[in-house]
Design a protein around this motif. Structure first.
Motif, PDB file in Angstrom:
ATOM      1  N   MET A  51       0.820  -1.188   0.000  1.00  0.00           N
ATOM      2  CA  MET A  51       0.000   0.000   0.000  1.00  0.00           C
ATOM      3  C   MET A  51       0.874   1.267   0.000  1.00  0.00           C
ATOM      4  O   MET A  51       0.601   2.192  -0.754  1.00  0.00           O
ATOM      5  N   ILE A  52       1.917   1.259   0.856  1.00  0.00           N
ATOM      6  CA  ILE A  52       2.799   2.423   0.933  1.00  0.00           C
ATOM      7  C   ILE A  52       3.513   2.638  -0.399  1.00  0.00           C
ATOM      8  O   ILE A  52       3.630   3.767  -0.880  1.00  0.00           O
ATOM      9  N   ALA A  53       3.970   1.540  -1.001  1.00  0.00           N
ATOM     10  CA  ALA A  53       4.660   1.648  -2.287  1.00  0.00           C
ATOM     11  C   ALA A  53       3.731   2.229  -3.354  1.00  0.00           C
ATOM     12  O   ALA A  53       4.157   3.043  -4.182  1.00  0.00           O
ATOM     13  N   ALA A  54       2.464   1.828  -3.317  1.00  0.00           N
ATOM     14  CA  ALA A  54       1.499   2.353  -4.296  1.00  0.00           C
ATOM     15  C   ALA A  54       1.301   3.855  -4.110  1.00  0.00           C
ATOM     16  O   ALA A  54       1.267   4.607  -5.090  1.00  0.00           O
ATOM     17  N   VAL A  55       1.196   4.301  -2.861  1.00  0.00           N
ATOM     18  CA  VAL A  55       1.026   5.728  -2.587  1.00  0.00           C
ATOM     19  C   VAL A  55       2.250   6.509  -3.067  1.00  0.00           C
ATOM     20  O   VAL A  55       2.123   7.565  -3.696  1.00  0.00           O
ATOM     21  N   ILE A  56       3.435   5.986  -2.790  1.00  0.00           N
ATOM     22  CA  ILE A  56       4.670   6.659  -3.219  1.00  0.00           C
ATOM     23  C   ILE A  56       4.740   6.730  -4.738  1.00  0.00           C
ATOM     24  O   ILE A  56       5.056   7.782  -5.308  1.00  0.00           O
TER      25      ILE A  56
ATOM     26  N   ILE B 108       2.262   6.507  -6.979  1.00  0.00           N
ATOM     27  CA  ILE B 108       1.222   7.388  -7.521  1.00  0.00           C
ATOM     28  C   ILE B 108       1.600   8.852  -7.290  1.00  0.00           C
ATOM     29  O   ILE B 108       1.450   9.688  -8.186  1.00  0.00           O
ATOM     30  N   SER B 109       2.117   9.164  -6.101  1.00  0.00           N
ATOM     31  CA  SER B 109       2.552  10.537  -5.812  1.00  0.00           C
ATOM     32  C   SER B 109       3.655  10.967  -6.769  1.00  0.00           C
ATOM     33  O   SER B 109       3.633  12.092  -7.291  1.00  0.00           O
ATOM     34  N   ALA B 110       4.613  10.084  -7.013  1.00  0.00           N
ATOM     35  CA  ALA B 110       5.705  10.410  -7.934  1.00  0.00           C
ATOM     36  C   ALA B 110       5.170  10.644  -9.341  1.00  0.00           C
ATOM     37  O   ALA B 110       5.596  11.585 -10.029  1.00  0.00           O
ATOM     38  N   LEU B 111       4.249   9.813  -9.767  1.00  0.00           N
ATOM     39  CA  LEU B 111       3.661   9.958 -11.100  1.00  0.00           C
ATOM     40  C   LEU B 111       2.911  11.288 -11.229  1.00  0.00           C
ATOM     41  O   LEU B 111       3.060  11.997 -12.232  1.00  0.00           O
ATOM     42  N   VAL B 112       2.149  11.638 -10.216  1.00  0.00           N
ATOM     43  CA  VAL B 112       1.409  12.914 -10.227  1.00  0.00           C
ATOM     44  C   VAL B 112       2.390  14.084 -10.294  1.00  0.00           C
ATOM     45  O   VAL B 112       2.192  15.039 -11.058  1.00  0.00           O
ATOM     46  N   LEU B 113       3.455  14.019  -9.515  1.00  0.00           N
ATOM     47  CA  LEU B 113       4.439  15.102  -9.514  1.00  0.00           C
ATOM     48  C   LEU B 113       5.184  15.201 -10.841  1.00  0.00           C
ATOM     49  O   LEU B 113       5.484  16.300 -11.311  1.00  0.00           O
TER      50      LEU B 113
END
Length: 158
Positions: free
Chosen positions: A1-6, A8-13
């Protein structure tokens, strides 16, 4: 879950960066890919080193020496081992995670990692030449003391 959040955040940025300045973003991505390819041999060696270590050290043995209720001998041994080793953090941190997964206690693993990064027995000759005897002894001595304190604090809080 944490890896997915990281991720997705990187992709958005990255998308935000591309919208803001396409050329700089492309240049940054090119540099990142080249750096990533440069790290590939180290990452492959990381997997190999951890695999070799765990093929010779079964989890039961790791749990016996580093697991359960931690003792000063465990912490001291792990701290000494970390202080004299010259392992890149890129390899040491996943190794520490694997040791914990195999049953090691947090305190000796923290002692290993903190002394590995803070104490430099291997680099003492260079430090003596560049910094002098007094500073080298103070730096390494204090680093060893604080590394062990940090390890015990991690053991208490985790």
């Amino acid at each position: 879950m944490i890896a997915a959040v990281i991720n997705i955040s990187a992709l958005v940025l990255v998308l935000f960066s591309l919208i803001k300045d396409k050329e700089k973003s492309k240049q940054a991505l090119k540099i990142a890919v080249l750096k990533g390819l440069g790290l590939a041999p180290q990452l492959i060696s990381l997997v190999a080193v951890i695999g070799i270590i765990f093929s010779f050290l079964p989890p039961e043995l790791i749990k016996e020496f580093l697991g359960g209720d931690f003792s000063l001998i465990q912490v001291g041994g792990a701290a000494l081992f970390g202080a004299v080793m010259m392992i890149p953090s890129l390899i040491a941190l996943p190794l520490a995670g694997s040791l914990i997964d195999a049953g090691a206690s947090y305190t000796p693993v923290a002692a290993f990692i903190t002394t590995l990064t803070m104490v430099g027995f291997v680099t003492i000759p260079v430090e003596l030449k560049e910094l002098g005897k007094k500073i080298t002894i103070y730096r390494n001595g204090l680093a060893l003391i604080f590394a062990v304190i940090i390890a015990f604090m991690i053991g208490v809080f985790i």
